[in-house]
Enzyme design. Structure first.
Site, PDB file in Angstrom:
ATOM      1  N   SER A   5     -11.044  12.859 -12.785  1.00 22.14           N
ATOM      2  CA  SER A   5     -11.140  12.639 -11.145  1.00 22.14           C
ATOM      3  C   SER A   5     -10.769  14.971 -11.220  1.00 22.14           C
ATOM      4  O   SER A   5     -11.442  15.412  -9.498  1.00 22.14           O
ATOM      5  CB  SER A   5     -10.170  12.432 -10.845  1.00 22.14           C
ATOM      6  OG  SER A   5      -8.692  12.665 -10.837  1.00 22.14           O
ATOM      7  N   ASN A   6      -9.882  15.068 -11.979  1.00 22.96           N
ATOM      8  CA  ASN A   6      -9.727  16.576 -11.440  1.00 22.96           C
ATOM      9  C   ASN A   6     -10.731  17.458 -11.485  1.00 22.96           C
ATOM     10  O   ASN A   6     -10.709  18.101 -10.662  1.00 22.96           O
ATOM     11  CB  ASN A   6      -8.186  17.317 -12.373  1.00 22.96           C
ATOM     12  CG  ASN A   6      -7.130  17.034 -11.924  1.00 22.96           C
ATOM     13  OD1 ASN A   6      -6.766  17.685 -10.609  1.00 22.96           O
ATOM     14  ND2 ASN A   6      -6.440  15.968 -12.419  1.00 22.96           N
ATOM     15  N   MET A   9      -6.285  16.284 -23.094  1.00 21.54           N
ATOM     16  CA  MET A   9      -5.049  15.387 -24.612  1.00 21.54           C
ATOM     17  C   MET A   9      -4.743  16.083 -25.637  1.00 21.54           C
ATOM     18  O   MET A   9      -4.451  15.372 -26.696  1.00 21.54           O
ATOM     19  CB  MET A   9      -5.304  13.711 -23.979  1.00 21.54           C
ATOM     20  CG  MET A   9      -5.691  13.714 -22.302  1.00 21.54           C
ATOM     21  SD  MET A   9      -3.872  14.327 -21.718  1.00 21.54           S
ATOM     22  CE  MET A   9      -3.106  13.023 -22.071  1.00 21.54           C
ATOM     23  N   LEU A  47      -3.294  22.393 -28.710  1.00 18.89           N
ATOM     24  CA  LEU A  47      -4.099  23.561 -28.548  1.00 18.89           C
ATOM     25  C   LEU A  47      -3.221  25.259 -29.517  1.00 18.89           C
ATOM     26  O   LEU A  47      -1.973  25.259 -29.509  1.00 18.89           O
ATOM     27  CB  LEU A  47      -5.008  25.031 -27.573  1.00 18.89           C
ATOM     28  CG  LEU A  47      -5.154  23.802 -26.159  1.00 18.89           C
ATOM     29  CD1 LEU A  47      -5.564  24.380 -24.906  1.00 18.89           C
ATOM     30  CD2 LEU A  47      -6.667  23.848 -27.400  1.00 18.89           C
ATOM     31  N   ASN A  67      -3.890  25.496 -16.846  1.00 19.55           N
ATOM     32  CA  ASN A  67      -3.344  23.755 -16.908  1.00 19.55           C
ATOM     33  C   ASN A  67      -2.678  22.522 -15.687  1.00 19.55           C
ATOM     34  O   ASN A  67      -2.165  23.519 -15.181  1.00 19.55           O
ATOM     35  CB  ASN A  67      -2.455  23.486 -18.400  1.00 19.55           C
ATOM     36  CG  ASN A  67      -2.595  21.794 -18.488  1.00 19.55           C
ATOM     37  OD1 ASN A  67      -3.336  20.755 -18.758  1.00 19.55           O
ATOM     38  ND2 ASN A  67      -0.856  21.346 -18.637  1.00 19.55           N
ATOM     39  N   HIS A  73      -0.727  20.161 -14.839  1.00 16.00           N
ATOM     40  CA  HIS A  73       0.601  18.613 -15.508  1.00 16.00           C
ATOM     41  C   HIS A  73       1.138  17.741 -14.271  1.00 16.00           C
ATOM     42  O   HIS A  73       1.289  18.015 -13.626  1.00 16.00           O
ATOM     43  CB  HIS A  73       1.484  19.688 -16.556  1.00 16.00           C
ATOM     44  CG  HIS A  73       2.055  18.811 -17.058  1.00 16.00           C
ATOM     45  ND1 HIS A  73       2.348  17.972 -18.169  1.00 16.00           N
ATOM     46  CD2 HIS A  73       3.810  17.929 -16.627  1.00 16.00           C
ATOM     47  CE1 HIS A  73       3.511  16.796 -18.786  1.00 16.00           C
ATOM     48  NE2 HIS A  73       4.088  17.236 -17.579  1.00 16.00           N
TER      49      HIS A  73
END
Ligand code: GAR
Length: 211
Positions: free
Chosen positions: A13-14, A91, A94, A108, A110
């Site tokens: 959705s983002n 998810m 890294l 990112n 959050h």
């Protein structure tokens, strides 16, 4: 326009919010040139395909190490000419090498007001902590998980009848405002990093209040 690569693992959705912001504004300073998922069949891949964006699936399980998996993503991103990487519900942890290779150019989102509630299950943990304000954070990625200079934050109230689903939905709405704004600011070069802090040249210094 800055070329953007988006890393996803799920619903997307983002990713969709970024696509929609770019489609809605022909002068948006960035374009998405590649979407990479570590999960085969992630719905985010369908969203990308529908928007005409090239996709790759790179299942992490096929690699001997985190570094080898990250290298494979890195090669795809660089081959596509990517200049900014967006993590959007990606998810996987890294490696330090990968995050350092994209320092200042990887962001990112959050689902909490960092530095509170790093990690998983943020909405449940916010409810259990009894906080009255919760929200989301878009930040530059550093080797430390859910750390790195904060670009944009949006706050929402925690209401008496909330469960983690209702709270998550209220936060998600704000994620979809915050992420396009943060990408715009990075793409326009309006972010100045000063040690652990980022200054953004934007109204409210990147703070989004509830409309
Ligand atoms: C979003 O809420 C995002 O903030 C969160 O996962 C969800 C992905 O939704 N990210 C993390 O928890 C990162 N550790 P989406 O796939 O619909 O964008």
């Amino acid at each position: 326009k800055k070329k953007v690569g988006v890393l996803v693992s799920g619903r997307g959705s983002n990713l969709q919010a970024l696509i929609d912001a770019i489609v809605a504004d022909p002068t948006f300073p960035a374009e998405i040139v590649l979407v990479i998922s570590n999960v085969a069949g992630a719905y985010a891949l369908e969203r990308a395909a529908k928007a005409g964006i090239p996709t790759r699936t790179i299942p992490h399980k096929g690699f001997p190490s985190r570094e080898a998996f990250d290298d494979a993503m890195d090669r795809e991103l660089r081959a596509a000419g990517v200049e900014i990487v967006c993590l959007a519900g990606f998810m996987r942890l890294l490696s330090t090498a990968f995050t350092q290779g994209w320092a200042g150019r990887m962001i990112n989102i959050h689902p909490a007001l960092l530095p509170s509630f790093k990690g998983l299950h943020t909405h449940q943990r916010a409810l259990e902590a009894g906080v009255k304000l919760h929200g989301c954070t878009v930040h530059l990625v550093t080797p430390e998980l859910d750390d790195g200079p904060i670009l944009v934050q949006a706050a929402v109230p925690v209401l008496p009848d909330d469960d983690s689903d209702t709270l998550a939905a209220r936060v998600l709405e704000q994620e979809h405002r915050a992420y396009p704004l943060a990408l715009r600011l990075v793409a326009e070069g309006k972010v100045t990093v000063d040690g652990p802090r980022a200054h953004v040249d934007a109204p409210g210094n990147g703070a989004l209040m509830n409309p």
